[in-house]
Scaffold this motif. Sequence first.
Motif, PDB file in Angstrom:
ATOM      1  N   UNK A   1      15.464  36.780  -0.362  1.00  0.00           N
ATOM      2  CA  UNK A   1      15.751  36.139   0.920  1.00  0.00           C
ATOM      3  C   UNK A   1      15.346  37.005   2.095  1.00  0.00           C
ATOM      4  N   UNK A   2      14.394  37.939   1.843  1.00  0.00           N
ATOM      5  CA  UNK A   2      13.987  38.869   2.895  1.00  0.00           C
ATOM      6  C   UNK A   2      12.764  38.311   3.607  1.00  0.00           C
ATOM      7  N   UNK A   3      12.863  38.125   4.922  1.00  0.00           N
ATOM      8  CA  UNK A   3      11.716  37.604   5.659  1.00  0.00           C
ATOM      9  C   UNK A   3      11.155  38.720   6.529  1.00  0.00           C
ATOM     10  N   UNK A   4       9.839  38.874   6.449  1.00  0.00           N
ATOM     11  CA  UNK A   4       9.174  39.943   7.218  1.00  0.00           C
ATOM     12  C   UNK A   4       8.107  39.317   8.091  1.00  0.00           C
ATOM     13  N   UNK A   5       7.978  39.775   9.340  1.00  0.00           N
ATOM     14  CA  UNK A   5       6.961  39.266  10.255  1.00  0.00           C
ATOM     15  C   UNK A   5       5.989  40.413  10.539  1.00  0.00           C
ATOM     16  N   UNK A   6       4.731  40.250  10.116  1.00  0.00           N
ATOM     17  CA  UNK A   6       3.773  41.348  10.250  1.00  0.00           C
ATOM     18  C   UNK A   6       2.578  40.890  11.096  1.00  0.00           C
ATOM     19  N   UNK A   7       2.416  41.427  12.320  1.00  0.00           N
ATOM     20  CA  UNK A   7       1.271  41.019  13.155  1.00  0.00           C
ATOM     21  C   UNK A   7      -0.054  41.231  12.431  1.00  0.00           C
ATOM     22  N   UNK A   8      -1.028  40.324  12.685  1.00  0.00           N
ATOM     23  CA  UNK A   8      -2.317  40.413  11.996  1.00  0.00           C
ATOM     24  C   UNK A   8      -3.455  40.866  12.905  1.00  0.00           C
ATOM     25  N   UNK A   9      -3.256  40.832  14.213  1.00  0.00           N
ATOM     26  CA  UNK A   9      -4.332  41.301  15.104  1.00  0.00           C
ATOM     27  C   UNK A   9      -3.734  41.630  16.469  1.00  0.00           C
ATOM     28  N   UNK A  10      -4.544  42.291  17.311  1.00  0.00           N
ATOM     29  CA  UNK A  10      -4.060  42.626  18.659  1.00  0.00           C
ATOM     30  C   UNK A  10      -4.006  41.370  19.526  1.00  0.00           C
ATOM     31  N   UNK A  11      -4.822  40.366  19.196  1.00  0.00           N
ATOM     32  CA  UNK A  11      -4.933  39.179  20.060  1.00  0.00           C
ATOM     33  C   UNK A  11      -3.770  38.224  19.882  1.00  0.00           C
ATOM     34  N   UNK A  12      -3.409  37.970  18.642  1.00  0.00           N
ATOM     35  CA  UNK A  12      -2.360  36.985  18.316  1.00  0.00           C
ATOM     36  C   UNK A  12      -2.197  36.944  16.806  1.00  0.00           C
TER      37      UNK A  12
ATOM     38  N   UNK B   1       0.634  36.390  13.215  1.00  0.00           N
ATOM     39  CA  UNK B   1       1.480  37.229  12.358  1.00  0.00           C
ATOM     40  C   UNK B   1       1.601  36.562  11.000  1.00  0.00           C
ATOM     41  N   UNK B   2       1.692  37.419   9.970  1.00  0.00           N
ATOM     42  CA  UNK B   2       1.964  36.891   8.628  1.00  0.00           C
ATOM     43  C   UNK B   2       3.474  36.897   8.419  1.00  0.00           C
ATOM     44  N   UNK B   3       3.984  35.785   7.909  1.00  0.00           N
ATOM     45  CA  UNK B   3       5.412  35.704   7.604  1.00  0.00           C
ATOM     46  C   UNK B   3       5.551  35.844   6.096  1.00  0.00           C
ATOM     47  N   UNK B   4       6.216  36.918   5.660  1.00  0.00           N
ATOM     48  CA  UNK B   4       6.344  37.192   4.224  1.00  0.00           C
ATOM     49  C   UNK B   4       7.738  36.841   3.734  1.00  0.00           C
ATOM     50  N   UNK B   5       7.820  36.452   2.472  1.00  0.00           N
ATOM     51  CA  UNK B   5       9.128  36.230   1.859  1.00  0.00           C
ATOM     52  C   UNK B   5       9.683  34.848   2.105  1.00  0.00           C
TER      53      UNK B   5
ATOM     54  N   UNK C   1      16.098  27.740   4.711  1.00  0.00           N
ATOM     55  CA  UNK C   1      17.429  27.470   5.268  1.00  0.00           C
ATOM     56  C   UNK C   1      17.376  27.606   6.803  1.00  0.00           C
ATOM     57  N   UNK C   2      18.492  27.284   7.445  1.00  0.00           N
ATOM     58  CA  UNK C   2      18.523  27.237   8.917  1.00  0.00           C
ATOM     59  C   UNK C   2      18.233  28.607   9.536  1.00  0.00           C
ATOM     60  N   UNK C   3      18.753  29.672   8.910  1.00  0.00           N
ATOM     61  CA  UNK C   3      18.550  31.008   9.493  1.00  0.00           C
ATOM     62  C   UNK C   3      17.069  31.382   9.425  1.00  0.00           C
ATOM     63  N   UNK C   4      16.424  31.065   8.306  1.00  0.00           N
ATOM     64  CA  UNK C   4      14.992  31.368   8.155  1.00  0.00           C
ATOM     65  C   UNK C   4      14.175  30.563   9.163  1.00  0.00           C
ATOM     66  N   UNK C   5      14.539  29.290   9.309  1.00  0.00           N
ATOM     67  CA  UNK C   5      13.819  28.437  10.272  1.00  0.00           C
ATOM     68  C   UNK C   5      13.903  29.002  11.686  1.00  0.00           C
ATOM     69  N   UNK C   6      15.085  29.495  12.048  1.00  0.00           N
ATOM     70  CA  UNK C   6      15.254  30.057  13.397  1.00  0.00           C
ATOM     71  C   UNK C   6      14.333  31.261  13.577  1.00  0.00           C
TER      72      UNK C   6
ATOM     73  N   UNK D   1       6.160  17.792   0.929  1.00  0.00           N
ATOM     74  CA  UNK D   1       6.802  19.073   1.281  1.00  0.00           C
ATOM     75  C   UNK D   1       6.168  19.686   2.535  1.00  0.00           C
ATOM     76  N   UNK D   2       4.842  19.549   2.658  1.00  0.00           N
ATOM     77  CA  UNK D   2       4.180  20.047   3.876  1.00  0.00           C
ATOM     78  C   UNK D   2       4.685  19.263   5.091  1.00  0.00           C
ATOM     79  N   UNK D   3       4.780  17.953   4.936  1.00  0.00           N
ATOM     80  CA  UNK D   3       5.268  17.123   6.059  1.00  0.00           C
ATOM     81  C   UNK D   3       6.738  17.441   6.361  1.00  0.00           C
ATOM     82  N   UNK D   4       7.547  17.618   5.322  1.00  0.00           N
ATOM     83  CA  UNK D   4       8.983  17.904   5.536  1.00  0.00           C
ATOM     84  C   UNK D   4       9.160  19.235   6.282  1.00  0.00           C
ATOM     85  N   UNK D   5       8.412  20.256   5.858  1.00  0.00           N
ATOM     86  CA  UNK D   5       8.534  21.539   6.560  1.00  0.00           C
ATOM     87  C   UNK D   5       8.087  21.386   8.016  1.00  0.00           C
ATOM     88  N   UNK D   6       6.977  20.688   8.215  1.00  0.00           N
ATOM     89  CA  UNK D   6       6.442  20.517   9.583  1.00  0.00           C
ATOM     90  C   UNK D   6       7.460  19.797  10.467  1.00  0.00           C
TER      91      UNK D   6
END
Length: 295
Positions: A16-27, A29-33, A40-45, A68-73
């Motif tokens: 349940x570990x979420x990591x946000x790792x920027x991918x470039x100086x311009x804009x 980020x990769x979201x891991x985990x 869940x609601x906390x991850x969505x936030x 599932x793609x539509x539901x997440x979106x």
Amino acid sequence: MQQTATEAAAAGRAKGKIEIVPVSAALGAEVRGVDLADVDAATLAKIRAAWLEHIVLLFRNQTLTDDQLADFSRHFGELDLAPPMETNQGPTHPEILVISNVKIEGKAIGTLGDGEAIWHSDMNYMEAPPTGSLLYSLEIPPSGGDTGFCNMYKALETLPADLRRRIETLSIKHDSSTNSGGYLRLGSTPVTDVRDCPGAVHPMVTTHPESGRKALFLGRRRYAYVMGLPVEESETLLDEVWAHATRPEFTWHHKWRLGDVLMWDNRCVMHRRDAFDPAARRVMHRTQIKGSKPV
Ligand code: SIN
């Protein structure tokens, strides 16, 4: 023992570990985990906050059905229906746009073919363009077909002051006749005068409704027209602004892997796609989150 990328992603998700790792100086980020099929609601936030901050998010190793793609979106708003394709192919899912060069029995299953798709914001020609889009890779070519993004906050913030002053009160007519691959949309006629092209009119400088930051909103270059100017003046001004906006330091290009999902904020980013080998297959599914009129 070494872990594969898929095992590492699964392990991260299990904890349940979420990591946000920027991918470039311009804009970006990769979201891991994160498993997008089960958030869940906390991850969505956390994802929502990261999206607002980084503009484009990358999620690797996803396995999603169209539903599932539509539901997440849908966690980020109601969805727009997939726009009609120039290939006259009906969608297999009403909210999923198939972007593909694959043909079955001579008929294209999706839109945009294998050529370059020029810089654009999705469905900018609508009165209320989407808030954002999600793109999921199902089949990718061995090379080419990378998707690039351009940070429109930075593009505006670094615009020379005199140019910014000139455009601050101007609006662009956003042509709806032709898509980013250069294909004429069904039911459209070729543009002979940019002043007469069909499409919505939006301000060139908009305020992001959530971040409150100002961004350049250019839509796409082809057949754009700055309202009220003589056509030649409009063309010169657009060329000047576009040359600045798409400078490499504002951009990041993503090299796809299978199972990648990219999610971008259409209100402050433009994107494009590289051409790829016509003999290779590329199949991507996209959703688009309903937006509001840019102001
Ligand atoms: C798009 O313009 O939404 C498609 C981008 C891509 O195919 O990479």
